[in-house]
Design an enzyme around this catalytic site. Structure first.
Site, PDB file in Angstrom:
ATOM      1  CG  HIS A  12      -0.396   0.109   2.519  1.00 59.61           C
ATOM      2  ND1 HIS A  12       0.395  -0.863   3.088  1.00 59.61           N
ATOM      3  CD2 HIS A  12      -0.469   1.100   3.450  1.00 59.61           C
ATOM      4  CE1 HIS A  12       0.780  -0.485   4.287  1.00 59.61           C
ATOM      5  NE2 HIS A  12       0.273   0.707   4.541  1.00 59.61           N
ATOM      6  CG  HIS A  25       0.217   4.412   4.688  1.00 61.45           C
ATOM      7  ND1 HIS A  25      -0.524   3.664   5.573  1.00 61.45           N
ATOM      8  CD2 HIS A  25      -0.607   5.394   4.229  1.00 61.45           C
ATOM      9  CE1 HIS A  25      -1.747   4.182   5.645  1.00 61.45           C
ATOM     10  NE2 HIS A  25      -1.825   5.219   4.842  1.00 61.45           N
ATOM     11  CG  ASP A  81       5.009   3.293   7.442  1.00 65.76           C
ATOM     12  OD1 ASP A  81       4.166   3.553   6.555  1.00 65.76           O
ATOM     13  OD2 ASP A  81       4.699   2.689   8.494  1.00 65.76           O
ATOM     14  CG  HIS A  82       4.220   0.093   4.352  1.00 64.89           C
ATOM     15  ND1 HIS A  82       4.001  -1.205   4.759  1.00 64.89           N
ATOM     16  CD2 HIS A  82       3.825   0.876   5.384  1.00 64.89           C
ATOM     17  CE1 HIS A  82       3.481  -1.203   5.978  1.00 64.89           C
ATOM     18  NE2 HIS A  82       3.367   0.051   6.380  1.00 64.89           N
ATOM     19  CG  HIS A 141      -3.928   0.249   6.732  1.00 64.83           C
ATOM     20  ND1 HIS A 141      -3.851   0.823   7.981  1.00 64.83           N
ATOM     21  CD2 HIS A 141      -2.770   0.595   6.089  1.00 64.83           C
ATOM     22  CE1 HIS A 141      -2.701   1.480   8.079  1.00 64.83           C
ATOM     23  NE2 HIS A 141      -2.027   1.354   6.953  1.00 64.83           N
ATOM     24  CG  ASP A 170       0.618  -1.215   7.852  1.00 68.06           C
ATOM     25  OD1 ASP A 170       1.498  -2.032   8.186  1.00 68.06           O
ATOM     26  OD2 ASP A 170       0.830   0.013   7.771  1.00 68.06           O
ATOM     27  CG  HIS A 173       4.154  -1.705  11.356  1.00 61.12           C
ATOM     28  ND1 HIS A 173       5.192  -0.803  11.249  1.00 61.12           N
ATOM     29  CD2 HIS A 173       3.274  -1.383  10.379  1.00 61.12           C
ATOM     30  CE1 HIS A 173       4.943   0.033  10.244  1.00 61.12           C
ATOM     31  NE2 HIS A 173       3.795  -0.297   9.705  1.00 61.12           N
TER      32      HIS A 173
HETATM   33 ZN   LIG Z   1       0.030   1.742   6.457  1.00 60.88          ZN
END
Ligand SMILES: [Zn+2]
Length: 240
Positions: free
Chosen positions: A37, A39, A41-42, A93, A115, A153
């Site tokens: 996805h 975001h 942090d990915h 998400h 996530d 995570h």
């Molecule tokens: Zn995320």
């Protein structure tokens, strides 16, 4: 990261540096980058890794992604490290979130769920509805119970505190809390998890259990079915 001592793939590299260090340490070449996805942090490491390794990038059809990449939707397949990964749409998400499932990774089914599903928890609903997220989790929960669940995570201990608050008489959950605490105390990850374990202990996969419906009602008296129970538990967790 998954590797066969020659080639590697990574999922959701938020940061290129640890990936480059691991590639060098293992002496393997990065073949593929799989993204679940949009975001940061990915995705934050995708451009640098693509540039320095030439790896192919795969990601969801309908999300903003670092281009160029091959976009995938539900039912699509890709091959990396001679393994076949099937794409499952799991909105909730984010609106276009996908998961990657490999039915046979050297004898074990493997799930990269981003996530969506965490050990003892699930992702926050940033773009989707409770009914979408519940349907996504149901699809993941229906995979073989031996599936190794590779979440993105390490939220397990904090998720477990909430899980124990809403499902306090679950013996498997209490045992898992002790095991997870011991692992973290030793600096070890609790991940990957397994679907067999998550079905026993994850409150967001247990929204049809009387104990969880009852707990949800103590937070929101209107909770009555699986979706409203899920919505109440997710809301409760947000402010836990
Ligand atoms: Zn995320």
């Amino acid at each position: 990261m998954l590797h066969d001592e020659r080639r590697a793939l990574v999922v959701d590299p938020g940061d290129p540096q640890p990936v480059l260090e691991a590639l060098q340490h293992l002496g393997v070449k990065l073949e593929a980058i799989l993204v679940t996805h949009h975001h940061l942090d990915h995705t934050g490491g995708v451009d640098a890794l693509r540039a320095s390794t030439g790896a192919s990038v795969w990601g969801p059809l309908n999300e903003k992604m670092p281009e160029p990449l091959t976009r995938l939707k539900d039912g699509d397949q890709l091959m990396a490290l001679d393994l076949v990964f099937k794409v499952i749409d799991v909105p909730g998400h984010t609106a276009g979130h996908i998961a990657y499932f490999c039915e046979n990774a050297n004898g074990t089914p493997l799930l990269f769920c981003g996530d969506t599903l965490f050990s003892a928890g699930c992702g926050r609903l940033f773009e989707g509805t409770p009914s979408q997220m519940l349907a996504s989790l149901d699809r993941l929960a229906a995979l073989p119970e031996t599936t190794r669940v590779c979440c993105t995570h390490e939220y397990t201990l904090s998720n477990l505190k909430f899980a124990l608050a809403v499902d306090p008489h679950n013996e498997a959950l209490k045992r898992y809390m002790e095991r997870a605490q011991a692992l973290r105390d030793n600096g070890q990850p609790t991940l990957p998890s397994s679907l067999a374990l998550e079905r026993q202990i994850n409150p967001f996969l247990r929204t049809r259990q009387p104990a969880l419906i009852q707990a949800a009602r103590s937070f929101d008296a209107k909770a009555h079915d699986d979706v409203s129970t899920f919505a109440a538990l997710r809301q409760w967790k947000n402010q836990f």
